[in-house]
Design a protein around this motif. Structure first.
Motif, mmCIF file in Angstrom:
data_model
loop_
_atom_site.group_PDB
_atom_site.id
_atom_site.type_symbol
_atom_site.label_atom_id
_atom_site.label_comp_id
_atom_site.label_asym_id
_atom_site.label_seq_id
_atom_site.Cartn_x
_atom_site.Cartn_y
_atom_site.Cartn_z
ATOM 1 N N ASP A 128 0.824 -1.215 0.000
ATOM 2 C CA ASP A 128 0.000 0.000 0.000
ATOM 3 C C ASP A 128 0.858 1.265 0.000
ATOM 4 O OD1 ASP A 128 -2.384 -1.510 0.164
ATOM 5 O OD2 ASP A 128 -2.366 -1.453 2.362
ATOM 6 N N VAL A 129 1.874 1.297 0.859
ATOM 7 C CA VAL A 129 2.656 2.528 1.002
ATOM 8 C C VAL A 129 3.739 2.683 -0.068
ATOM 9 C CG1 VAL A 129 2.185 2.767 3.460
ATOM 10 C CG2 VAL A 129 4.245 1.537 2.716
ATOM 11 N N ALA A 130 4.020 1.613 -0.808
ATOM 12 C CA ALA A 130 5.036 1.695 -1.864
ATOM 13 C C ALA A 130 4.411 1.929 -3.229
ATOM 14 C CB ALA A 130 5.875 0.420 -1.880
ATOM 15 N N ALA A 131 3.155 2.294 -3.271
ATOM 16 C CA ALA A 131 2.449 2.496 -4.536
ATOM 17 C C ALA A 131 2.303 3.993 -4.831
ATOM 18 C CB ALA A 131 1.064 1.838 -4.450
ATOM 19 N N GLY A 132 1.702 4.288 -5.960
ATOM 20 C CA GLY A 132 1.368 5.666 -6.327
ATOM 21 C C GLY A 132 2.585 6.558 -6.458
ATOM 22 N N PRO A 133 2.501 7.790 -5.923
ATOM 23 C CA PRO A 133 3.604 8.753 -6.045
ATOM 24 C C PRO A 133 4.897 8.256 -5.404
ATOM 25 C CG PRO A 133 1.643 9.830 -5.187
ATOM 26 C CD PRO A 133 1.343 8.369 -5.246
ATOM 27 N N THR A 134 4.785 7.444 -4.366
ATOM 28 C CA THR A 134 5.979 6.893 -3.726
ATOM 29 C C THR A 134 6.725 5.991 -4.702
ATOM 30 O OG1 THR A 134 4.881 6.965 -1.584
ATOM 31 C CG2 THR A 134 6.835 5.563 -1.754
ATOM 32 N N ALA A 135 5.997 5.156 -5.423
ATOM 33 C CA ALA A 135 6.615 4.263 -6.411
ATOM 34 C C ALA A 135 7.314 5.059 -7.503
ATOM 35 C CB ALA A 135 5.559 3.336 -7.010
ATOM 36 N N VAL A 136 6.681 6.111 -7.964
ATOM 37 C CA VAL A 136 7.274 6.947 -9.007
ATOM 38 C C VAL A 136 8.587 7.565 -8.507
ATOM 39 C CG1 VAL A 136 6.945 9.026 -10.403
ATOM 40 C CG2 VAL A 136 5.061 7.415 -10.107
ATOM 41 N N ALA A 137 8.579 8.091 -7.293
ATOM 42 C CA ALA A 137 9.780 8.719 -6.728
ATOM 43 C C ALA A 137 10.893 7.696 -6.520
ATOM 44 C CB ALA A 137 9.439 9.415 -5.414
ATOM 45 N N LEU A 138 10.553 6.519 -6.011
ATOM 46 C CA LEU A 138 11.569 5.489 -5.805
ATOM 47 C C LEU A 138 12.147 5.000 -7.127
ATOM 48 C CD1 LEU A 138 9.963 3.451 -2.912
ATOM 49 C CD2 LEU A 138 12.212 4.552 -2.855
ATOM 50 N N ARG A 139 11.303 4.844 -8.127
ATOM 51 C CA ARG A 139 11.801 4.410 -9.436
ATOM 52 C C ARG A 139 12.747 5.451 -10.039
ATOM 53 N NH1 ARG A 139 6.606 1.994 -9.988
ATOM 54 N NH2 ARG A 139 6.879 -0.240 -9.840
ATOM 55 N N ALA A 140 12.447 6.716 -9.830
ATOM 56 C CA ALA A 140 13.336 7.765 -10.333
ATOM 57 C C ALA A 140 14.671 7.738 -9.593
ATOM 58 C CB ALA A 140 12.676 9.136 -10.183
ATOM 59 N N LEU A 141 14.626 7.516 -8.292
ATOM 60 C CA LEU A 141 15.830 7.471 -7.482
ATOM 61 C C LEU A 141 16.713 6.280 -7.855
ATOM 62 C CD1 LEU A 141 17.324 8.771 -5.043
ATOM 63 C CD2 LEU A 141 15.991 7.248 -3.580
#
Length: 164
Positions: free
Chosen positions: A127-140
């Motif tokens: 749940d917490v690794a989805a959405g905008p968080t996933a996008v930011a982590l993938r960019a990082l």
């Protein structure tokens, strides 16, 4: 409640592992570099997560860390309790307090802490690794081998305060 840096980086590591290809070992030096922390500190965090049963670790050239279970089965409250420790909001043994064992304040803080963990347990790691968080982590971690190009399949809860 203020969470320690140990917990903060532990949760970041877990969210990153949630987005990695299942079964792929992620090198801790790469993660430590991207988060701006020492490899030694990240390895200590990983050891805590191994003891909690959330992460598997393997040493050596092809080693690293990976999730030990499906992220949809890993409850956030349990993770935070494992990383932070339970009953730590007020530590009566520090100093030590002359009211130890006779003070209702410790009881009140412990009850509030338990409610905090129960509320967090409504969410999973997925749940917490989805959405905008996933996008930011993938960019990082965009150059990290094993990253998936799509968001996790787990449903994302709606947070009425974030506009998601």
């Amino acid at each position: 409640m203020h969470l320690s840096l140990h917990t903060d980086y532990g949760l970041r590591l877990l969210m990153h592992l949630t987005l990695a290809e299942p079964g792929v070992w992620i090198a801790t030096p790469t993660v430590a570099q991207r988060f701006g922390i020492s490899v030694h500190h990240l390895q200590k965090i990983a050891q805590t997560l191994v003891r909690a049963g959330a992460v598997e670790a393997r040493q050596g050239r092809s080693g690293g860390v990976r999730l030990a279970r499906d992220p949809r089965e890993i409850r956030l409250g349990r993770l935070v309790a494992d990383l932070e420790g339970v009953g730590t909001a007020v530590d009566c043994r520090r100093d030590p307090c002359p009211l130890i064992g006779r003070c209702r304040l410790k009881w009140a803080f412990d009850a509030a802490e338990q409610a905090f963990f129960l509320e967090l347990d409504r969410l999973t790691l997925a749940d917490v690794a989805a959405g905008p968080t996933a996008v930011a982590l993938r960019a990082l971690f965009r150059t990290e081998p094993g990253d998936r190009g799509n968001a996790p399949a787990a449903p994302v809860p709606t947070d009425p305060t974030s506009g998601n």
